[in-house]
Design an enzyme around this catalytic site. Structure first.
Site, mmCIF file in Angstrom:
data_model
loop_
_atom_site.group_PDB
_atom_site.id
_atom_site.type_symbol
_atom_site.label_atom_id
_atom_site.label_comp_id
_atom_site.label_asym_id
_atom_site.label_seq_id
_atom_site.Cartn_x
_atom_site.Cartn_y
_atom_site.Cartn_z
ATOM 1 N N CYS A 86 68.760 10.627 -69.645
ATOM 2 C CA CYS A 86 69.136 9.638 -68.580
ATOM 3 C C CYS A 86 67.806 9.085 -68.283
ATOM 4 O O CYS A 86 66.814 9.317 -67.678
ATOM 5 C CB CYS A 86 69.535 10.615 -67.426
ATOM 6 S SG CYS A 86 69.945 9.676 -65.926
ATOM 7 N N HIS A 181 76.730 5.739 -76.437
ATOM 8 C CA HIS A 181 77.284 4.716 -75.649
ATOM 9 C C HIS A 181 78.229 3.927 -76.605
ATOM 10 O O HIS A 181 77.818 3.633 -77.807
ATOM 11 C CB HIS A 181 76.204 3.562 -75.020
ATOM 12 C CG HIS A 181 75.170 4.477 -74.200
ATOM 13 N ND1 HIS A 181 75.412 4.345 -72.822
ATOM 14 C CD2 HIS A 181 74.222 5.300 -74.239
ATOM 15 C CE1 HIS A 181 74.700 5.289 -72.147
ATOM 16 N NE2 HIS A 181 73.679 5.659 -73.080
ATOM 17 N N GLU A 230 80.304 6.944 -67.039
ATOM 18 C CA GLU A 230 79.517 7.782 -67.523
ATOM 19 C C GLU A 230 80.502 9.269 -67.895
ATOM 20 O O GLU A 230 81.046 9.530 -67.063
ATOM 21 C CB GLU A 230 78.327 8.220 -66.823
ATOM 22 C CG GLU A 230 77.395 7.163 -66.592
ATOM 23 C CD GLU A 230 75.938 7.464 -65.947
ATOM 24 O OE1 GLU A 230 75.465 8.227 -66.770
ATOM 25 O OE2 GLU A 230 75.322 6.800 -65.109
ATOM 26 N N ARG A 231 79.784 9.961 -68.895
ATOM 27 C CA ARG A 231 80.396 10.966 -69.481
ATOM 28 C C ARG A 231 80.090 12.098 -68.195
ATOM 29 O O ARG A 231 78.901 12.017 -67.781
ATOM 30 C CB ARG A 231 79.501 11.819 -70.493
ATOM 31 C CG ARG A 231 80.001 10.815 -71.635
ATOM 32 C CD ARG A 231 79.337 11.644 -72.957
ATOM 33 N NE ARG A 231 77.901 11.824 -72.783
ATOM 34 C CZ ARG A 231 77.272 12.754 -73.520
ATOM 35 N NH1 ARG A 231 77.562 13.398 -74.551
ATOM 36 N NH2 ARG A 231 75.666 12.451 -73.364
ATOM 37 N N CYS A 239 73.161 2.741 -64.869
ATOM 38 C CA CYS A 239 72.888 3.818 -65.973
ATOM 39 C C CYS A 239 71.910 3.172 -66.765
ATOM 40 O O CYS A 239 72.010 2.140 -67.175
ATOM 41 C CB CYS A 239 74.298 4.061 -66.570
ATOM 42 S SG CYS A 239 74.206 4.813 -68.065
ATOM 43 N N GLY A 242 72.562 3.384 -70.453
ATOM 44 C CA GLY A 242 73.482 2.390 -70.588
ATOM 45 C C GLY A 242 73.033 0.783 -70.601
ATOM 46 O O GLY A 242 73.667 -0.177 -71.109
#
Length: 307
Positions: A86, A181, A230-231, A239, A242
């Site tokens: 993250c 992603h 997001e998952r 993100c 991301g």
């Protein structure tokens, strides 16, 4: 690295900090000086925005298990699942470690599930994260590409995924930055079908471990707007991985040039990629600190989930 005190015995009262990076918010837990036994149920309870503290992810700092790392950094999504990386959380991680007095080292080496990342806390530029290796093969994302049409743009392979109620398939760029992603280019990110197409892509059976679905609008070669579903968390205000994935995909497509400013709903990030080294920098904010009775939170969540 400073020498933190030994962990205390297990207690339902956990000290925490609430932090965010460009609106992507986290519950930060020190698992070095206090004993934290994390479970999916406890992560969901902490992240719950009605009965818990509320967060996109729970971030846990622990003693490193490999010699080159200063600390181990673990990430749990709001649904309780543990994930690989993250980016916005990594920036909060290094600021949290410094604020809590766990270490004065700068830069820091953080152990994540897929390796070690480097983080630097600069008072002028914000926190910069060396994001690690980028990968693009379908297997690197657990993506089943069999019998799926594909196209190309620049140096990138585009996977053409049919979507219900759309006449044309979505052209996806696949990028793994420890976590997976799938990035698509849209004309207007504000009007993009994030709430409908986002969860469809995130949970598509071709992705063995689900995927983060990115929607990127090109403003100019050094500027994009981005939304990410997001998952395990849904759409977030920002993100970090991301943003990195979108920029890398855009550069490979020939649409972007490094460095790139990424505007999200929660703030702006700066991404640099030269084909090898991937850097992300951006803001970090501590919102508040406190203590939480984890057993009481879990009891409240259990009633909510079973009613």
């Amino acid at each position: 690295m400073n020498s933190p005190t030994a962990p205390q015995s297990a207690s339902p009262l956990w000290r925490f900090s609430k932090m965010h990076g460009a609106g992507n918010d986290f519950v930060m837990l020190d698992g070095v000086t206090q004993r934290i036994e994390m479970t999916p149920e406890r992560a969901r309870a902490l992240a719950d925005r009605h009965f818990g503290i509320g967060a996109d992810q729970i971030l846990l700092v622990e003693t490193a298990t490999v010699p080159k790392a200063d600390f181990r950094y673990r990430i749990f999504n709001a649904d309780g699942g543990e994930v690989e990386h993250c980016g916005n959380g990594a920036r909060c991680f290094v600021r949290f470690v410094h604020e809590q007095g766990l270490s004065s080292a700068n830069p820091l080496q953080a152990q994540i599930r897929t390796g070690i990342i480097t983080l630097n806390d600069d008072p002028q530029r914000g926190v910069e994260v060396m994001m690690g290796t980028t990968r693009f093969a379908p297997a690197d994302l657990g993506f089943d590409s069999s019998n799926l049409k594909q196209g190309s743009q620049g140096q990138d392979t585009l996977w053409l995924l049919p979507v219900p109620d759309q006449t044309e398939p979505v052209a996806l760029s696949l990028v793994s930055i420890s976590n997976p992603h799938a990035v698509q280019v849209v004309d207007d990110v504000k009007q993009a079908p994030v709430a409908t197409v986002g969860p469809f892509i995130e949970s598509h059976p071709r992705f063995a471990n689900k995927v983060n679905a990115g929607f990127m609008q090109i403003v100019d070669p050094h500027h994009i707007k981005l939304r990410v579903y997001e998952r395990g968390a849904g759409e977030t205000l920002a993100c970090g991985t991301g943003a990195c994935a979108a920029v890398v995909a855009g550069i490979r497509r020939g649409l972007l040039q490094s460095p790139v400013v990424v505007d999200t709903r929660g703030g702006s990030l700066r991404i640099e990629w030269d084909g090898q080294t991937l850097r992300m920098s951006g803001p970090v904010q501590t919102v508040f600190t406190g203590q939480v009775d984890i057993d009481a939170l879990c009891a409240s969540l259990a009633r909510k989930e079973t009613f």
